[in-house]
Design an enzyme around this catalytic site. Structure first.
Site, short mmCIF file in Angstrom:
data_model
loop_
_atom_site.label_atom_id
_atom_site.label_comp_id
_atom_site.label_asym_id
_atom_site.label_seq_id
_atom_site.Cartn_x
_atom_site.Cartn_y
_atom_site.Cartn_z
CB SER A 145 -0.93 -0.04 1.21
OG SER A 145 -2.00 0.84 1.06
CG ASP A 311 -6.27 -3.73 -3.66
OD1 ASP A 311 -7.05 -2.78 -3.41
OD2 ASP A 311 -5.05 -3.69 -3.39
CG HIS A 344 -5.68 -2.26 -0.04
ND1 HIS A 344 -4.68 -2.24 -0.99
CD2 HIS A 344 -5.22 -1.52 0.99
CE1 HIS A 344 -3.67 -1.51 -0.54
NE2 HIS A 344 -3.97 -1.08 0.65
#
Lengths: 372, 372
Positions: A145, A311, A344
């Site tokens: 991320s 995601d 995610h």
């Protein structure tokens, strides 16, 4: 600051992308394992928006397991008997690193006078910390991320200082939709009168409600629709029938409220503003004539790019763009799109396919470098 | 209430799903065209969460075109020279219909004492209005998004009172993700101290900031990622370079802020709480032994179900579930999944494929019923 937080004070001032120079910068950090004698076994882990330096073992602040303790630790996939793992709280963060909660040169709390920082600024601070620690190069840099953004920034700006780059569930630039979600979160914080135009510490208040709403909105983006459906569906919370009211009838509401409420106990509202802004500003190609391939042109190490099929925060298409640019730049890049419905958040969860692949990648690279 | 809003007072009390009975109910409405002598040409349009009864021509409150004036009006696809178009403000709304802004029997503003309503309650009120107006049956009921939920509720509960059902960009039940987004919006409103526990009218305040944040979060779900990218990308707003601040650097931020700010001028915060709750509660199969097919079993008319490929608020899979259940129930249903990158909002926008299909469907049904 808690005595459980280790602090390194950078020896030199830190120049920021905005033009400001921070004369005094402290970096909160944690390390696991031992640096070997020839200093070749160090791994830098870059944390995400709401993460911190406590990546393994028990987080001494929350007394919960470190956020990636399933992967990093003694005899774990990233074995701290073998590697020296470093994780630093990002610049602008709220776990020991200089940020809006810190005091400026005059002893006044920065608040919104803290300069707006970028992902490159965070990475520049990490790089200076390695200088100070006299670690010439790292075996690997790994991040998911926002941590993946830092990893990519390392590839672009310090390509000679490390061998492996592992960028997980990330993007080379923040999408309009992601900017939009961040803006909702910032507006929620700034709408809270307890925010006090950023001066809540001096006024002894805290924008709990605004920060909780920000976290709730963000948290939805970390999960896939199908994961939410599987986990909660339309199940009711501790009741047999709809209550015809505004309490949390549904489990998903109760869950979100809990996510919001627990976040405010561990995170600073102004840090949230600054870190989301840094992510919004991230557009790696922009400093390389708009060509992402140029950003990767000088990296001679090994890269690994991982995405997760469900995601939608950093969709696989974002990762494919990174891989395309890396390949065009001649980077040896291994890429994996993991099939999962966990969205995610999958990068933090038990995803055996992902973990097997990461293990294989690191083991092969470790052999290539002669690490034992 | 503005003199531009027409009000019908229901002749009979309205029973609600929660068990309460509203003795006095007013419904804000608008009509276009003329009811023919044998009362066979009426179309009911059901509006969405943030919609109102001003579906065609100029909205007299905002002085902007009605929200579906591209489709409905003289010589338009839904030709008001031919059809008598009725649109009512939903129960719980803020454009003339009884809702939390209204006064209770003792002259006190309801606020949070207004009973929690459902989609079925909205539809029951519409049905009573038709009774009062002595319109025995409708040619068609058409609705998108929450309007589509009302349309489906009509199919389930009053299958004999109309011939065509057009359900656009909708679902037979609200997903966990959608409940989650609504909960974020409600929490944003209730976090605003100006909300005053729902008594802002008495206290002469209004939760502008909270309602704006709620609208911003919702608005993201109405657009697709690719539409946001196409429309805004990472374009900057009236500047050449990043400003390193928290003003709206990006066009998408400026756009969202505008959406939030303009919404508070036309919408009531408590209405937003009640209407989102009604949507969350919508689960059409629940009252039919959990079988959606049962909900459609008594409908002998023609159905049309339309979805949009990039709609992630009510994705095509939600529409497919409706179509499957309708077909299993023996309903003559035409279904269309329109390829578009415009997301959920496509149902309000210029989508020629959608409009051509809707036109063909209505024309054929009109011939079948001998309408001229």
């Amino acid at each position: 600051m808690s005595k459980n937080i280790k602090i390194h004070k950078l020896k030199n001032p830190l120049s920021l992308d905005c033009g400001a120079i921070l004369k005094s910068v402290e970096i909160g950090y944690e390390t696991y394992g031992q640096l070997n004698s020839n200093k070749t076994n160090a791994i830098l882990i870059c944390h995400a928006l709401s993460g911190d330096q406590f990546v393994s073992l028990t987080n001494p602040i929350t007394n919960k397991p470190g956020w990636w303790s399933a992967v990093i630790g003694p005899d774990k996939l990233v074995d701290t008997n073998k590697y020296f793992v470093i994780c630093t709280n990002v610049l602008g963060g709220c776990m020991g690193s200089t940020g809006p909660m810190s005091e400026d040169e005059n002893g006044k709390i920065y608040g919104l006078n803290f300069p707006v920082i970028t992902i490159s600024d965070m990475v520049r601070a990490q790089n200076q910390l390695l200088d100070d620690w006299e670690i010439p190069s790292l075996f690997a840099i790994i991040g998911g991320s926002m941590g993946g953004m830092q990893t990519l920034d390392w590839v672009a700006n310090y390509p000679d200082r490390f061998f492996c780059a592992v960028a997980i569930a990330t993007a080379a630039r923040h999408s309009a939709q992601n900017i939009a979600f961040h803006e909702v979160g910032r507006q929620a914080i700034m709408a809270d009168p307890e925010w006090q135009k950023g001066q809540y510490i001096e006024k002894n208040t805290f924008p709990n409600k605004g920060l909780a709403v920000a976290r709730m909105a963000a948290h939805i983006t970390y999960m896939s629709d199908s994961a939410l459906h599987r986990k909660f569906g339309r199940n009711l919370q501790n009741r047999d029938a709809l209550a015809f009211g505004f309490d949390a009838d549904f489990q998903v509401e109760s869950y979100l409220r809990h996510q919001g409420a627990s976040f405010v106990d561990r995170f600073d509202a102004n840090s949230y503003l600054y870190i989301t802004r840094a992510m919004d500003y991230f557009d790696l190609a922009a400093n390389f004539d708009g060509k992402l391939t140029n950003a990767f042109a000088n990296f001679k190490g090994r890269a690994c790019v991982v995405s997760f099929s469900s995601d939608w925060h950093y969709p696989p298409s974002d990762s494919r763009a990174i891989v395309r640019a890396m390949m065009a730049a001649g980077v040896h890049v291994s890429a994996l799109e993991v099939e999962t419905d966990k969205g995610h958040d999958a990068f933090l969860l038990d995803e055996p396919v992902f973990h097997k692949a990461l293990e294989g990648f690191l083991d092969a690279a470790s052999k290539e470098k002669g690490l034992k």
